[in-house]
Write a protein that holds these residues in place. Structure first.
Motif, PDB file in Angstrom:
ATOM      1  N   UNK A  70      -9.206 -17.646 -30.189  1.00  0.00           N
ATOM      2  CA  UNK A  70     -10.584 -17.225 -30.411  1.00  0.00           C
ATOM      3  C   UNK A  70     -10.542 -15.797 -30.907  1.00  0.00           C
ATOM      4  N   UNK A  71     -11.050 -15.580 -32.106  1.00  0.00           N
ATOM      5  CA  UNK A  71     -10.805 -14.298 -32.776  1.00  0.00           C
ATOM      6  C   UNK A  71     -12.056 -13.844 -33.523  1.00  0.00           C
ATOM      7  N   UNK A  72     -12.269 -12.558 -33.581  1.00  0.00           N
ATOM      8  CA  UNK A  72     -13.229 -11.965 -34.518  1.00  0.00           C
ATOM      9  C   UNK A  72     -12.440 -10.995 -35.376  1.00  0.00           C
ATOM     10  N   UNK A  73     -12.324 -11.328 -36.650  1.00  0.00           N
ATOM     11  CA  UNK A  73     -11.581 -10.405 -37.513  1.00  0.00           C
ATOM     12  C   UNK A  73     -12.551  -9.429 -38.145  1.00  0.00           C
ATOM     13  N   UNK A  74     -12.184  -8.170 -38.077  1.00  0.00           N
ATOM     14  CA  UNK A  74     -12.994  -7.101 -38.649  1.00  0.00           C
ATOM     15  C   UNK A  74     -12.492  -6.698 -40.021  1.00  0.00           C
TER      16      UNK A  74
ATOM     17  N   UNK B 262      -0.812 -18.774 -22.135  1.00  0.00           N
ATOM     18  CA  UNK B 262      -2.276 -18.814 -22.068  1.00  0.00           C
ATOM     19  C   UNK B 262      -2.760 -17.432 -21.639  1.00  0.00           C
ATOM     20  N   UNK B 263      -3.468 -16.774 -22.536  1.00  0.00           N
ATOM     21  CA  UNK B 263      -4.033 -15.460 -22.237  1.00  0.00           C
ATOM     22  C   UNK B 263      -5.551 -15.562 -22.301  1.00  0.00           C
ATOM     23  N   UNK B 264      -6.183 -15.252 -21.180  1.00  0.00           N
ATOM     24  CA  UNK B 264      -7.640 -15.333 -21.077  1.00  0.00           C
ATOM     25  C   UNK B 264      -8.198 -13.913 -20.992  1.00  0.00           C
ATOM     26  N   UNK B 265      -8.741 -13.423 -22.098  1.00  0.00           N
ATOM     27  CA  UNK B 265      -9.209 -12.037 -22.144  1.00  0.00           C
ATOM     28  C   UNK B 265     -10.489 -11.819 -21.350  1.00  0.00           C
TER      29      UNK B 265
ATOM     30  N   UNK C  48     -10.326 -13.080 -28.087  1.00  0.00           N
ATOM     31  CA  UNK C  48     -11.019 -13.523 -26.891  1.00  0.00           C
ATOM     32  C   UNK C  48     -10.138 -14.433 -26.024  1.00  0.00           C
ATOM     33  N   UNK C  49      -9.289 -15.185 -26.668  1.00  0.00           N
ATOM     34  CA  UNK C  49      -8.514 -16.197 -25.954  1.00  0.00           C
ATOM     35  C   UNK C  49      -7.350 -16.640 -26.839  1.00  0.00           C
ATOM     36  N   UNK C  50      -6.182 -16.820 -26.232  1.00  0.00           N
ATOM     37  CA  UNK C  50      -5.057 -17.358 -26.987  1.00  0.00           C
ATOM     38  C   UNK C  50      -4.297 -18.346 -26.108  1.00  0.00           C
ATOM     39  N   UNK C  51      -4.058 -19.516 -26.652  1.00  0.00           N
ATOM     40  CA  UNK C  51      -3.293 -20.553 -25.959  1.00  0.00           C
ATOM     41  C   UNK C  51      -2.274 -21.107 -26.954  1.00  0.00           C
ATOM     42  N   UNK C  52      -1.019 -21.153 -26.558  1.00  0.00           N
ATOM     43  CA  UNK C  52       0.035 -21.737 -27.385  1.00  0.00           C
ATOM     44  C   UNK C  52       0.762 -22.781 -26.547  1.00  0.00           C
TER      45      UNK C  52
ATOM     46  N   UNK D 146     -13.158 -25.258 -25.005  1.00  0.00           N
ATOM     47  CA  UNK D 146     -12.918 -24.242 -23.979  1.00  0.00           C
ATOM     48  C   UNK D 146     -12.797 -22.856 -24.615  1.00  0.00           C
ATOM     49  N   UNK D 147     -11.982 -22.748 -25.656  1.00  0.00           N
ATOM     50  CA  UNK D 147     -11.787 -21.451 -26.311  1.00  0.00           C
ATOM     51  C   UNK D 147     -13.108 -20.940 -26.874  1.00  0.00           C
ATOM     52  N   UNK D 148     -13.894 -21.836 -27.426  1.00  0.00           N
ATOM     53  CA  UNK D 148     -15.188 -21.404 -27.958  1.00  0.00           C
ATOM     54  C   UNK D 148     -16.137 -20.947 -26.861  1.00  0.00           C
ATOM     55  N   UNK D 149     -15.997 -21.523 -25.662  1.00  0.00           N
ATOM     56  CA  UNK D 149     -16.847 -21.067 -24.560  1.00  0.00           C
ATOM     57  C   UNK D 149     -16.540 -19.615 -24.201  1.00  0.00           C
ATOM     58  N   UNK D 150     -15.358 -19.161 -24.548  1.00  0.00           N
ATOM     59  CA  UNK D 150     -14.957 -17.770 -24.292  1.00  0.00           C
ATOM     60  C   UNK D 150     -15.150 -16.879 -25.514  1.00  0.00           C
ATOM     61  N   UNK D 151     -15.442 -17.510 -26.649  1.00  0.00           N
ATOM     62  CA  UNK D 151     -15.500 -16.776 -27.916  1.00  0.00           C
ATOM     63  C   UNK D 151     -16.907 -16.710 -28.489  1.00  0.00           C
TER      64      UNK D 151
END
Lengths: 441, 90
Positions: A296-300, A31-34, A413-417, A433-438
């Motif tokens: 939670x990702x934003x791809x550019x 669990x990585x919380x950016x 923004x956030x990764x959980x595995x 939860x992930x969307x609350x961070x994204x």
């Protein structure tokens, strides 16, 4: 090590849901919380605390499994950021960042632009900066103290024709648009005007662009307009238009490259698409045939590995990609593999970068299924066989497919595995939860 | 690492081995060429270099390099008519 766990009770979005509950009983995962700056360091040894616009060399795993991820090579480290407004000096118009032409400027909290009188030169206040790629953008600001009829937003690039919106501040505030730009103006209760312009730049329009707040354009000024006048600007903001949908604040104060508003702006780790990535030591998923990946990702840009469990050259792994691989690049894909590969990929071109999404990949080798969910809804699933075995004991790569180009060009923004099957309620709560961070949806 | 410089460094493919001896074998791993296809004519690394690494590249190394400050590695490659060589997704 479990750090900062008290911050993770998500009252707003998940009924006190804490992702740590997913790992109860020693379930393997990460669990990585950016958003949790105290869980990150600039160096891989973990001695220099992380800071905005500085490298990330180590990030602690908050799952309790000590699967911390690092980057030992300084030049390969991604960057911590919460920057959205691309303007470089938003509340000091006396700064050199703002260039004036045939007019004067003043003001720190509210910038005042004063026209000098009739001239053949376009009279404006301008900021020069670089936009990162082709895209659709929104520039916005508040307007007060107006002593003239017309105000214009102008964007002149190096490839496309200029974009402009001219606001007539008499009557209802009519707007005329140039170059396909779409302008909007509204009168607020406090007497200020909210002005904005949305426009789309083309490929190659990536450097030395100009955003200008023009008193009146020579080309569009009406004969009845005053030849001199002034107006005041506050809260100028320039960002990707799909980050101006109300999910995050519409204005971000920017003072320097590393001093800006952070409240309400989701913090992220930015991977540059060239060579930056983070990696763990081997993570032992060998006791499970089920895996769930939340990101939670934003791809550019398309391509790039979001999460890669050492997929290439190994069996019994998984891979989450920032593009489709079978039918549509402007998509995402999740691959789960025992001894045989299975793929979940929505065959639709609606995930065109830049775009922010919450992704959920579910893989099950033993009762074969692979599923991809985007923004809380299932978009693709397959029950094709994945062969046999459990997942492996291999390193996890983030932002890279085992050092193979193309790398991920995007913001995480956030990764959980989680190395087990999850209930529908757990999946929904984690996505919330992930969307609350994204702030993807 | 609190002192660092964002830069894109491009080297010739023939210098990759020597550059990796000096800077480590985890940099200059991304190949580039004029058409984005193999073989690589150059290698590129873009990111936050430490002051010690910058000192070394500026003052001590013998291999040729081009150094562009900032984070815009695409512009640095374009300025040299180069594209990253990409490999199949899976």
């Amino acid at each position: 090590m479990r750090r900062g766990l008290s911050r993770h009770n998500n009252r707003s979005g998940g009924n006190y849901f804490n992702p740590l509950s997913l790992f109860a009983g020693g379930v393997q995962g990460v669990w990585y919380d950016d958003s949790l700056t105290s869980s990150m360091y600039q160096d891989s040894a973990g001695t220099i605390p992380a800071a905005l616009e500085s490298p990330v060399g180590k990030q602690l795993d908050l799952s309790g499994n000590n699967n911390h991820r690092t980057q030992a090579t300084s030049a390969n480290r991604p960057t911590l950021s919460a920057r959205y407004n691309l303007l470089t000096k938003t509340e000091d118009f006396s700064d050199a960042a703002w260039i004036v032409t045939a007019c004067t400027k003043s003001g720190t909290t509210v910038g005042t632009v004063v026209a000098l009188g009739p001239t053949s030169t376009r009279r404006n206040i301008t900021e020069l900066f670089t936009i990162p790629s082709a895209g659709t953008w929104k520039v916005s600001f508040l307007l007060t103290n107006i002593s003239q009829r017309y105000v214009q937003i102008y964007f002149g690039g190096v490839v496309a024709v200029a974009f402009a919106c001219t606001f007539d501040l008499t009557g209802a505030g009519a707007v005329s648009n140039i170059g396909g730009a779409i302008g909007a103006i509204s009168l607020n209760l406090n007497g200020t005007y909210s002005c904005s312009m949305v426009f789309t730049t083309v490929a190659g329009e990536a450097t030395n662009v100009v955003i200008a707040f023009v008193d009146t354009s020579n080309a569009v000024r009406a004969a009845s307009s005053t030849s001199t006048g002034s107006f005041s600007i506050s809260k100028p903001d320039f960002r990707a238009s799909n980050q101006s949908t109300g999910l995050i604040p519409t204005y971000q104060y920017v003072d320097t490259s590393s001093v800006y508003d952070t409240a309400g702006f989701p913090q992220y780790i930015k991977y540059n698409g060239s060579n930056t990535y983070l990696v763990t030591a081997a993570v032992n998923f060998s006791s499970t045939a089920q895996i769930v990946v939340f990101s939670g990702i934003r791809k550019l840009a398309n391509y790039g590995g979001i999460v890669d469990a050492s997929y290439s050259g190994n069996l019994n792994t998984f891979l989450l990609l920032a593009s489709g691989i079978a039918t549509e690049l402007n998509s995402y894909s999740f691959l789960s593999k025992g001894t045989v590969l299975a793929l979940a990929e929505p065959p639709v071109a609606i995930y065109t970068p830049p775009i922010t999404n919450v992704l959920t990949g579910l893989g099950n080798i033993s009762a074969p299924s692979v599923t991809l969910r985007i923004n809380g809804a299932q978009v693709s699933s397959s029950t094709a066989t994945q062969g046999t075995g459990n997942f492996s004991n291999l390193p996890l790569y983030f932002g890279s497919r085992q050092l193979v180009a193309p790398f991920l060009n995007g913001q995480e923004f956030q990764t959980i595995i989680v190395g087990k099957l999850l209930t529908t309620a757990e999946i929904t709560a984690t996505e919330t939860y992930v969307n609350s961070k994204t702030k993807a949806y | 690492m609190s002192d660092f410089t964002q830069a894109t460094v491009i080297i010739k493919a023939a210098d990759q081995a020597a550059a990796q001896v000096d800077m480590g074998d985890t940099v200059f791993i991304v190949g580039a060429s004029a058409d984005g296809l193999t073989p690589a004519t150059n290698y590129v690394t873009s990111g936050p270099w430490s002051n010690a690494e910058m000192d070394q590249m500026v003052n001590d190394v013998t291999w040729a390099k081009k150094m562009y400050f900032g984070t815009d590695w695409q512009a640095a490659l374009a300025a040299n008519n180069l594209q990253v060589i990409t490999e199949p997704l899976v």
